[in-house]
Scaffold this active site. Structure first.
Site, PDB file in Angstrom:
ATOM      1  N   ARG A 243       0.867  -1.180   0.000  1.00  0.00           N
ATOM      2  CA  ARG A 243       0.000   0.000   0.000  1.00  0.00           C
ATOM      3  C   ARG A 243       0.898   1.224   0.000  1.00  0.00           C
ATOM      4  O   ARG A 243       1.982   1.214   0.619  1.00  0.00           O
ATOM      5  CB  ARG A 243      -0.897   0.047   1.250  1.00  0.00           C
ATOM      6  CG  ARG A 243      -2.034  -0.967   1.266  1.00  0.00           C
ATOM      7  CD  ARG A 243      -3.085  -0.685   0.189  1.00  0.00           C
ATOM      8  NE  ARG A 243      -4.214  -1.602   0.238  1.00  0.00           N
ATOM      9  CZ  ARG A 243      -4.311  -2.728  -0.468  1.00  0.00           C
ATOM     10  NH1 ARG A 243      -3.343  -3.090  -1.296  1.00  0.00           N
ATOM     11  NH2 ARG A 243      -5.401  -3.485  -0.370  1.00  0.00           N
ATOM     12  N   GLU A 272      -4.385   7.017  -4.815  1.00  0.00           N
ATOM     13  CA  GLU A 272      -4.423   6.364  -6.122  1.00  0.00           C
ATOM     14  C   GLU A 272      -5.643   6.874  -6.874  1.00  0.00           C
ATOM     15  O   GLU A 272      -6.747   6.774  -6.342  1.00  0.00           O
ATOM     16  CB  GLU A 272      -4.527   4.840  -5.967  1.00  0.00           C
ATOM     17  CG  GLU A 272      -3.253   4.236  -5.433  1.00  0.00           C
ATOM     18  CD  GLU A 272      -3.362   2.755  -5.141  1.00  0.00           C
ATOM     19  OE1 GLU A 272      -4.411   2.153  -5.440  1.00  0.00           O
ATOM     20  OE2 GLU A 272      -2.411   2.197  -4.595  1.00  0.00           O
ATOM     21  N   HIS A 291      -2.072  -0.064  -9.452  1.00  0.00           N
ATOM     22  CA  HIS A 291      -2.596  -1.078  -8.515  1.00  0.00           C
ATOM     23  C   HIS A 291      -3.237  -2.248  -9.270  1.00  0.00           C
ATOM     24  O   HIS A 291      -4.440  -2.503  -9.156  1.00  0.00           O
ATOM     25  CB  HIS A 291      -3.601  -0.436  -7.550  1.00  0.00           C
ATOM     26  CG  HIS A 291      -3.714  -1.191  -6.248  1.00  0.00           C
ATOM     27  ND1 HIS A 291      -3.914  -0.586  -5.040  1.00  0.00           N
ATOM     28  CD2 HIS A 291      -3.659  -2.518  -5.968  1.00  0.00           C
ATOM     29  CE1 HIS A 291      -3.984  -1.491  -4.075  1.00  0.00           C
ATOM     30  NE2 HIS A 291      -3.825  -2.689  -4.622  1.00  0.00           N
TER      31      HIS A 291
END
Ligand SMILES: O=C(O)[C@H](O)CO
Length: 332
Positions: A243, A272, A291
Site C-alpha cells: 500500500r 491512487e 494497482h
C-alpha cells in the site's frame, strides 16, 4: 413458488469502472444483486433487504451506507486481501462479519512484483519507447540496467505473497533476505533459500532490490521513510506492491531526486491515482502501475468465487472461511 434469492449489494458491477460482466454472472447465480444506483432509487425499501455487501477496495463502506443496510446485513465481503478500506470493529458492532479473499491473490501479485522488478532493473519501458521511436538508431547508454541474476533481494513482509516472491526469485539465483515480525520456520526458509534478517536496517543496507509486501496497519504506516531510504544502497531499487502509505512518499521523491537510491517501481501509491502534478510522476527513475497486482482473469474469477463462498456461509450462519477478525499479522 421459487424462493427469492438473498439480496446482495455490489459496490460495482459492469460498466466503465465496474467489475467484469462475466464475474457478475457468478454472483447472480446465488444472489439477487443490486448495485448502488438501484439502492439509491429506493434506499428505504431496498436497504433493509440486503444481507451481503460485496466490496472492492475503491469503494469505502461509508457509515451511512452500512446503517442503511440494517437490520439484515450479515457480512461485508471484500475482494482481495487488503482490508484497510474497512472499519472492521464498526462493521462487527453492527452485527455483521467481514471477510476477504486471501490466498487467491498471491500468485498474480507475486508475478507482478517480478514484472516490476525486472522492468525497472532492465529499463524495459524506456527500451520500448526507444524501440518505437523511428528517430532512434542505436541503443543509448541510458538503457544500461542493473543485473537481476545473482543480486540480493530484501523482502519486507514474508506472508504468502512475500513467500511467493521468494520462490520466483530463486529462478534468478538471487540471494534472499527477509524481515518479518515473526520468523518463518527453518523448512520454509530452506525451501526458498531465504535468510531471516531480524534487523530491517541490515536488510536495507544489504539489498539490491527491496520489496515491500506488508499489510497496511498502524505499525506499517510510514515504515519506509527518510531514515530507511538513506540506509539503502545508491544502486538499489525499491519495489512496493503493498500500500502506498507504507512508504513516506515525500521522502521517496527526495531519495529518487538526489540519487540516494537508484529507482522505484510502485504498484501502489497514496493516493491512487496520484494527482497529475505529483513529483513522482515526473521522475525518470520511477515506474508506476495503477494497482494491478491482482488484475488477471484467473485471479478475478477466483476472488469472486471466494467472495460467494464466504457470503453464502455467513448467510447460512456457518463459520465464514475467511472471516477477518483482528489484524494479527502485518505481512500480506
Ligand atoms: O489487497 C489486495 O488484494 C490488492 O491490493 C487489491 O486491493
Amino acid at each position: 413458488m421459487a424462493e427469492e434469492k438473498t439480496w446482495a449489494l455490489v459496490s460495482e458491477v459492469g460498466g466503465e469502472h465496474g467489475y467484469l460482466e462475466e464475474l457478475a454472472d457468478i454472483l447472480k447465480q446465488h444472489f439477487r444483486i443490486i448495485c448502488y444506483r438501484e439502492l439509491l432509487e429506493d434506499p428505504v425499501l431496498h436497504g433493509p433487504k440486503i444481507q451481503v455487501l460485496f466490496m472492492w477496495k475503491y469503494c469505502p463502506a461509508a457509515e451511512p451506507l452500512l446503517l442503511g443496510l440494517l437490520p439484515s446485513l450479515k457480512v461485508v465481503v471484500s475482494g482481495g486481501v487488503g482490508i484497510d478500506h474497512l472499519d472492521v470493529p464498526f462493521i462487527n458492532s453492527l452485527g455483521a462479519k467481514v471477510a476477504n479473499t486471501p490466498g487467491v491473490v498471491s500468485d498474480s501479485t507475486a508475478d507482478l512484483t517480478m514484472g516490476l522488478l525486472l522492468a525497472s532493473a532492465r529499463k524495459i519501458l524506456d527500451g520500448h519507447q526507444i524501440a518505437i521511436d523511428p528517430k532512434t538508431m542505436h541503443i543509448p547508454q541510458s538503457l544500461m540496467g542493473v543485473e537481476v541474476t545473482g543480486s540480493t533481494l530484501g523482502i519486507i513482509g514474508m506472508g504468502e505473497i512475500g513467500y511467493k516472491i521468494a520462490q520466483r526469485s530463486n529462478g534468478f539465483e538471487m540471494k534472499i533476505l527477509y524481515h518479518n515480525r515473526t520468523r518463518r520456520n527453518v523448512e520454509d526458509e530452506q525451501a526458498v533459500r531465504a535468510s531471516y534478517c531480524e534487523s530491517l536496517d541490515d536488510l536495507l543496507r544489504q539489498s539490491d532490490f527491496v520489496v515491500i509486501a506488508v499489510k497496511l496497519t498502524s505499525d506499517t504506516t510510514g515504515l519506509v521513510g527518510h531514515r530507511e531510504l538513506s540506509l539503502m544502497k545508491p544502486t538499489a531499487t525499491l519495489v512496493n506492491i503493498s500500500r502506498g502509505q507504507v512508504v513516506d512518499q515525500d521522502a521517496l521523491v527526495k531519495a529518487l531526486q538526489s540519487g540516494s537510491i537508484r529507482a522505484a517501481a510502485l504498484d501502489v501509491t497514496h493516493p491512487e491515482p496520484l494527482p497529475r502534478d505529483h513529483p513522482l510522476l515526473g521522475l525518470p527513475n520511477v515506474l508506476i502501475t495503477p494497482h494491478i497486482g491482482i488484475s488477471t482473469y484467473n485471479t478475478a474469477r477466483r476472488i469472486v468465487e471466494k467472495m460467494v463462498e464466504n457470503a453464502l456461509a455467513a448467510v447460512k450462519g456457518l463459520p465464514v472461511p475467511n472471516e477477518v477478525k483482528l489484524q494479527l499479522h502485518n505481512q500480506c
